[in-house]
Design a protein around this motif. Structure first.
Motif, PDB file in Angstrom:
ATOM      1  N   ASN A 205       0.827  -1.223   0.000  1.00  0.00           N
ATOM      2  CA  ASN A 205       0.000   0.000   0.000  1.00  0.00           C
ATOM      3  C   ASN A 205       0.854   1.263   0.000  1.00  0.00           C
ATOM      4  N   MET A 206       1.758   1.362  -0.947  1.00  0.00           N
ATOM      5  CA  MET A 206       2.677   2.516  -0.990  1.00  0.00           C
ATOM      6  C   MET A 206       1.953   3.846  -1.189  1.00  0.00           C
ATOM      7  N   ASN A 207       0.724   3.823  -1.715  1.00  0.00           N
ATOM      8  CA  ASN A 207      -0.033   5.068  -1.893  1.00  0.00           C
ATOM      9  C   ASN A 207      -0.348   5.738  -0.546  1.00  0.00           C
ATOM     10  N   ARG A 208      -0.293   4.997   0.537  1.00  0.00           N
ATOM     11  CA  ARG A 208      -0.578   5.563   1.864  1.00  0.00           C
ATOM     12  C   ARG A 208       0.618   6.291   2.458  1.00  0.00           C
ATOM     13  N   HIS A 209       1.803   6.042   1.942  1.00  0.00           N
ATOM     14  CA  HIS A 209       3.009   6.613   2.550  1.00  0.00           C
ATOM     15  C   HIS A 209       4.106   6.831   1.513  1.00  0.00           C
ATOM     16  N   LYS A 210       3.764   7.598   0.505  1.00  0.00           N
ATOM     17  CA  LYS A 210       4.747   7.908  -0.539  1.00  0.00           C
ATOM     18  C   LYS A 210       5.987   8.536   0.096  1.00  0.00           C
ATOM     19  N   ASP A 211       7.136   8.226  -0.470  1.00  0.00           N
ATOM     20  CA  ASP A 211       8.423   8.790  -0.061  1.00  0.00           C
ATOM     21  C   ASP A 211       8.889   8.334   1.320  1.00  0.00           C
ATOM     22  N   LEU A 212       8.266   7.324   1.898  1.00  0.00           N
ATOM     23  CA  LEU A 212       8.731   6.786   3.175  1.00  0.00           C
ATOM     24  C   LEU A 212       9.372   5.427   2.930  1.00  0.00           C
TER      25      LEU A 212
ATOM     26  N   GLY B 276      -7.682  -4.445  12.983  1.00  0.00           N
ATOM     27  CA  GLY B 276      -7.507  -3.085  12.474  1.00  0.00           C
ATOM     28  C   GLY B 276      -6.618  -2.928  11.258  1.00  0.00           C
ATOM     29  N   GLU B 277      -5.748  -3.906  10.998  1.00  0.00           N
ATOM     30  CA  GLU B 277      -4.817  -3.825   9.870  1.00  0.00           C
ATOM     31  C   GLU B 277      -4.060  -2.487   9.856  1.00  0.00           C
ATOM     32  N   PRO B 278      -3.291  -2.190  10.924  1.00  0.00           N
ATOM     33  CA  PRO B 278      -2.584  -0.900  10.982  1.00  0.00           C
ATOM     34  C   PRO B 278      -1.546  -0.746   9.877  1.00  0.00           C
ATOM     35  N   ASP B 279      -1.434   0.496   9.398  1.00  0.00           N
ATOM     36  CA  ASP B 279      -0.443   0.815   8.369  1.00  0.00           C
ATOM     37  C   ASP B 279      -0.003   2.263   8.558  1.00  0.00           C
ATOM     38  N   VAL B 280       1.173   2.568   8.043  1.00  0.00           N
ATOM     39  CA  VAL B 280       1.712   3.924   8.108  1.00  0.00           C
ATOM     40  C   VAL B 280       0.930   4.803   7.136  1.00  0.00           C
ATOM     41  N   VAL B 281       0.455   5.946   7.625  1.00  0.00           N
ATOM     42  CA  VAL B 281      -0.276   6.880   6.763  1.00  0.00           C
ATOM     43  C   VAL B 281       0.401   8.248   6.710  1.00  0.00           C
ATOM     44  N   GLY B 282       1.503   8.404   7.431  1.00  0.00           N
ATOM     45  CA  GLY B 282       2.185   9.688   7.392  1.00  0.00           C
ATOM     46  C   GLY B 282       3.407   9.728   8.287  1.00  0.00           C
ATOM     47  N   TYR B 283       4.108  10.848   8.198  1.00  0.00           N
ATOM     48  CA  TYR B 283       5.305  11.087   8.995  1.00  0.00           C
ATOM     49  C   TYR B 283       5.270  12.544   9.442  1.00  0.00           C
ATOM     50  N   ASP B 284       5.443  12.772  10.731  1.00  0.00           N
ATOM     51  CA  ASP B 284       5.458  14.113  11.302  1.00  0.00           C
ATOM     52  C   ASP B 284       6.911  14.546  11.477  1.00  0.00           C
ATOM     53  N   LYS B 285       7.366  15.458  10.620  1.00  0.00           N
ATOM     54  CA  LYS B 285       8.763  15.904  10.664  1.00  0.00           C
ATOM     55  C   LYS B 285       9.100  16.619  11.965  1.00  0.00           C
TER      56      LYS B 285
ATOM     57  N   THR C 182       7.976  16.113  15.018  1.00  0.00           N
ATOM     58  CA  THR C 182       8.159  15.210  16.162  1.00  0.00           C
ATOM     59  C   THR C 182       8.966  13.967  15.807  1.00  0.00           C
ATOM     60  N   ASP C 183       9.328  13.817  14.516  1.00  0.00           N
ATOM     61  CA  ASP C 183      10.049  12.641  14.033  1.00  0.00           C
ATOM     62  C   ASP C 183       9.290  11.356  14.378  1.00  0.00           C
ATOM     63  N   GLU C 184       7.977  11.351  14.056  1.00  0.00           N
ATOM     64  CA  GLU C 184       7.144  10.197  14.362  1.00  0.00           C
ATOM     65  C   GLU C 184       6.409   9.726  13.107  1.00  0.00           C
ATOM     66  N   TYR C 185       6.326   8.401  12.983  1.00  0.00           N
ATOM     67  CA  TYR C 185       5.502   7.794  11.940  1.00  0.00           C
ATOM     68  C   TYR C 185       4.099   7.640  12.503  1.00  0.00           C
ATOM     69  N   ILE C 186       3.093   7.839  11.658  1.00  0.00           N
ATOM     70  CA  ILE C 186       1.700   7.798  12.089  1.00  0.00           C
ATOM     71  C   ILE C 186       1.035   6.575  11.469  1.00  0.00           C
ATOM     72  N   PHE C 187       0.484   5.733  12.331  1.00  0.00           N
ATOM     73  CA  PHE C 187      -0.254   4.548  11.920  1.00  0.00           C
ATOM     74  C   PHE C 187      -1.742   4.773  12.161  1.00  0.00           C
ATOM     75  N   TYR C 188      -2.582   4.315  11.235  1.00  0.00           N
ATOM     76  CA  TYR C 188      -4.037   4.276  11.400  1.00  0.00           C
ATOM     77  C   TYR C 188      -4.493   2.846  11.148  1.00  0.00           C
ATOM     78  N   ASP C 189      -5.630   2.497  11.709  1.00  0.00           N
ATOM     79  CA  ASP C 189      -6.293   1.254  11.335  1.00  0.00           C
ATOM     80  C   ASP C 189      -6.767   1.409   9.894  1.00  0.00           C
ATOM     81  N   CYS C 190      -6.371   0.502   9.022  1.00  0.00           N
ATOM     82  CA  CYS C 190      -6.713   0.603   7.602  1.00  0.00           C
ATOM     83  C   CYS C 190      -7.533  -0.587   7.109  1.00  0.00           C
ATOM     84  N   SER C 191      -8.186  -1.298   8.009  1.00  0.00           N
ATOM     85  CA  SER C 191      -9.051  -2.408   7.592  1.00  0.00           C
ATOM     86  C   SER C 191     -10.202  -1.837   6.768  1.00  0.00           C
TER      87      SER C 191
END
Length: 188
Positions: A27-34, A61-70, A72-81
């Motif tokens: 699911n690279m469309n959820r986290h391009k450039d990561l 929940g099928e968690p996946d990375v949906v973003g990165y907060d520059k 706070t240097d944190e990756y953001i996971f959401y339930d993507c089921s």
């Protein structure tokens, strides 16, 4: 079996990391450039976050990375089921709502389960953000974080996706349904 310290065994950790990596790559469309390697680095030094992600996974929940907060240097996971997580359905909104039910009480509340899992319930904004990655909750619905003024009046909010549109609705916070759960977020 999990311990009270919220730490996975090495076998559980490896299995979870394998699942998360495969989902990330699919699911690279959820986290391009990561890059997965950087996400995995963060996960490997955050045992309690891995435990929370495992709970998200186990409950459907099928968690996946949906973003990165520059900042706070944190990756953001959401339930993507595709539909609301099966293992978190039939919950009322919060502890106060659970206590207010005199009979036919659900097993627990969404807010309490999320806290036990170490995750946050999605806000309406986050729910709408999630919908940019696909069509979620086309047959189910998900509780979302409810503003205090609405909650004080006894209500709670939930969202779903119908007719090509994201809908936000309200219910009494003490209500619960077999097709409603909650989606969570986690920062690592």
């Amino acid at each position: 079996m999990k311990t009270n310290k919220k730490i996975l065994s090495s076998e559980q950790r490896e299995e979870l990391l394998g699942i998360l990596k495969a989902r990330f790559e699919k699911n690279m469309n959820r986290h391009k450039d990561l890059e997965w390697a950087k996400v995995q680095e963060k996960l490997e030094v955050n045992e309690e976050k891995l435990w929370s992600l495992d709970d998200m996974e186990i409950s459907g929940g099928e968690p996946d990375v949906v973003g990165y907060d520059k900042k706070t240097d944190e990756y953001i996971f959401y339930d993507c089921s595709p539909e609301s997580p099966k293992g978190r359905r039939s919950l009322c909104y919060d502890g106060a709502a659970l206590e207010s039910r005199k009979e036919h009480k659900p097993a627990n509340s969404a807010m309490e389960v999320a806290a036990d899992m170490g995750i946050e319930i999605l806000t309406e904004e986050q729910y709408r953000e999630l919908q940019q990655f696909g069509k979620f909750d086309t047959k189910t619905s998900s509780w979302i974080k409810t503003p205090t003024d609405i909650r004080k009046l006894g209500g709670a909010l939930f969202c779903d996706f119908r007719y090509g549109t994201i809908f936000t609705y309200h219910n009494g916070a003490e209500s619960y349904y077999a097709a409603r759960a909650f989606r969570g977020s986690l920062r690592v």
